[in-house]
Design an enzyme around this catalytic site. Structure first.
Site, PDB file in Angstrom:
ATOM      1  N   LEU A 139       1.008  -1.265   0.040  1.00  0.00           N
ATOM      2  CA  LEU A 139      -0.074  -0.003  -0.074  1.00  0.00           C
ATOM      3  C   LEU A 139       0.918   1.297   0.000  1.00  0.00           C
ATOM      4  O   LEU A 139       1.776   1.420   0.669  1.00  0.00           O
ATOM      5  CB  LEU A 139      -1.004  -0.060   1.252  1.00  0.00           C
ATOM      6  CG  LEU A 139      -1.948   1.248   1.429  1.00  0.00           C
ATOM      7  CD1 LEU A 139      -3.192   0.750   1.907  1.00  0.00           C
ATOM      8  CD2 LEU A 139      -1.384   2.204   2.528  1.00  0.00           C
ATOM      9  N   SER A 140       0.413   2.187  -0.681  1.00  0.00           N
ATOM     10  CA  SER A 140       1.074   3.357  -0.876  1.00  0.00           C
ATOM     11  C   SER A 140       2.472   3.331  -1.370  1.00  0.00           C
ATOM     12  O   SER A 140       2.906   2.794  -2.345  1.00  0.00           O
ATOM     13  CB  SER A 140       0.960   4.277   0.567  1.00  0.00           C
ATOM     14  OG  SER A 140       1.398   5.578   0.438  1.00  0.00           O
ATOM     15  N   SER A 141       3.610   3.599  -0.455  1.00  0.00           N
ATOM     16  CA  SER A 141       4.942   3.347  -0.878  1.00  0.00           C
ATOM     17  C   SER A 141       5.249   2.068  -1.238  1.00  0.00           C
ATOM     18  O   SER A 141       5.746   1.595  -2.147  1.00  0.00           O
ATOM     19  CB  SER A 141       6.074   3.799   0.363  1.00  0.00           C
ATOM     20  OG  SER A 141       7.327   3.767  -0.160  1.00  0.00           O
TER      21      SER A 141
END
Ligand SMILES: *[C@@H]1O[C@H](CO)[C@@H](O)[C@H](O)[C@H]1NC(C)=O
Ligand SMILES: *[C@@H]1O[C@H](CO)[C@@H](O)[C@H](O)[C@H]1NC(C)=O
Ligand SMILES: *[C@@H]1O[C@H](CO)[C@@H](O)[C@H](O)[C@H]1NC(C)=O
Ligand SMILES: *[C@@H]1O[C@H](CO)[C@@H](O)[C@H](O)[C@H]1NC(C)=O
Length: 327
Positions: A139-141
């Protein structure tokens, strides 16, 4: 402030972790080249399937491997399904992954992506994992790193699931953070994005890992435009076209965009949701072929359920409240 809420949340999760069949272990053995000294945590359930699936779980900025372990359901499901899951920690102060350097964006080029690939290879060998069931999600990074890994190591991974990430190479540049990309201002044609992926591993002609992506329409941490850019990228890479939208799938207000026959690339757009999109582990495990959902009932339901997975209150990675200062 953030530390305090982090600690109280960790306490809440401690009780559910106590139910697990095994513990998270920091691997100190030499697992191959690790140019950025990425710490490697591993969860091997008490009962492992013969030739288990291997999943790499990649955390968001400010997170760590143990934090991802504690705040997602993947370890619980490892106990149920018998797969092995890796929880690496980003090795720098920002706790963000390197998704920007030419090294990390190149097959066997070095940096974090090489370290992660080497951990996966080591685990495959040591636990006689199934090379046809090697997966990455984050998730995200970690969603960004998921797209980096399926582009740079298409020979290793068979499928990926990227939550609120950006297209492979979108962050490319001298700094760790890239505002042009994060704000959704890096726009390319499908062909240009596709060429970027093909150049990640020049000469590679084999199959590409299938990919699903998830993105909230109100995401300001990694702007929603990156959802469209990812769609251009991967439809070009797979040589498939957008086919149809399934509304309220798999949850209310989510739209499933199906490309081609839906077996290579699928994109989920979550209307009204920001960067705090929930990881719905069973949907990811279904994409990986680990969890077999019951066939849909014939009675038409007018209301799709809301996602029930654990919320990630600080799954913010470069989100509005997260201030990063990069050298
Ligand atoms: C996990 O580690 C703790 C502390 O070392 C130990 O007491 C416990 O038995 C371990 N649990 C399992 C399931 O291995
Ligand atoms: C990274 O690669 C790009 C081309 O893809 C090149 O323009 C740039 O100079 C490279 N950066 C470094 C630091 O080598
Ligand atoms: C659904 O389909 C249309 C094409 O008719 C597309 O432009 C749109 O962005 C799609 N996706 C969502 C999430 O609505
Ligand atoms: C879906 O969106 C509508 C309109 O914004 C909202 O009222 C509703 O609460 C949302 N449903 C869920 C399950 O989030």
């Amino acid at each position: 402030m953030r530390i305090a809420s982090f600690l109280s949340l960790a306490a809440v999760f401690a009780s559910s972790l106590a139910q697990l069949s095994s513990n998270l272990t920091l691997i100190t053995e030499d697992f191959g080249e690790n140019p950025t000294n990425v710490p490697f945590y591993l969860y091997v359930p008490k009962t492992v399937q013969k030739n288990p699936a291997i999943i790499l779980g990649v955390h968001w900025c400010t997170g760590t491997g143990p934090v991802f372990f504690e705040n997602t359901e993947y370890a619980k499901y490892a106990d149920q399904f018998g797969y092995i899951i890796l929880y690496p920690s980003a090795p720098r102060e920002s706790k963000c992954w390197d998704v920007a350097s030419n090294a990390t964006l190149t097959h066997n080029g070095g940096s974090d992506s090489l370290a992660l690939a080497n951990m996966v290879k080591w685990t495959l060998k040591k636990y006689r994992g199934d090379p046809n069931r090697v997966f990455v999600t984050g998730l995200s990074s970690g969603g960004m790193m998921t797209q980096v890994l399926v582009a740079t190591y298409p020979d290793l991974f068979k499928a990926g699931s990227s939550y609120c990430g950006v297209p492979y190479g979108c962050f490319r540049g001298p700094g760790e953070w890239n505002n042009v990309c994060s704000e959704g201002r890096l726009i390319k044609t499908p062909k240009q994005w596709g060429d970027d992926v093909r150049n990640a591993y020049p000469g590679y002609r084999g199959p590409r890992p299938k990919l699903q992506i998830w993105h909230g329409s109100e995401d300001v941490g990694l702007a929603y435009q990156n959802f469209h850019e990812s769609n251009k990228m991967w439809s070009n890479v797979f040589g498939i076209e957008w086919k149809k939208n399934n509304t309220n799938t798999p949850f209310a207000n989510y739209t499933q965009m199906v490309f081609g026959d839906g077996t290579k690339y699928v994109a989920y757009s979550a209307a009204g949701i920001g960067h705090d999109i929930k990881i719905t582990a069973l949907d990811v495990l279904a994409w990986f072929g680990i969890y077999k959902p019951k066939p849909a009932t014939t009675t038409t339901s007018t209301k799709a359920p809301a996602p029930t997975a654990t919320a990630l209150p600080w799954g913010q990675c470069g989100g509005v409240t997260y201030k990063v200062s990069f050298p």
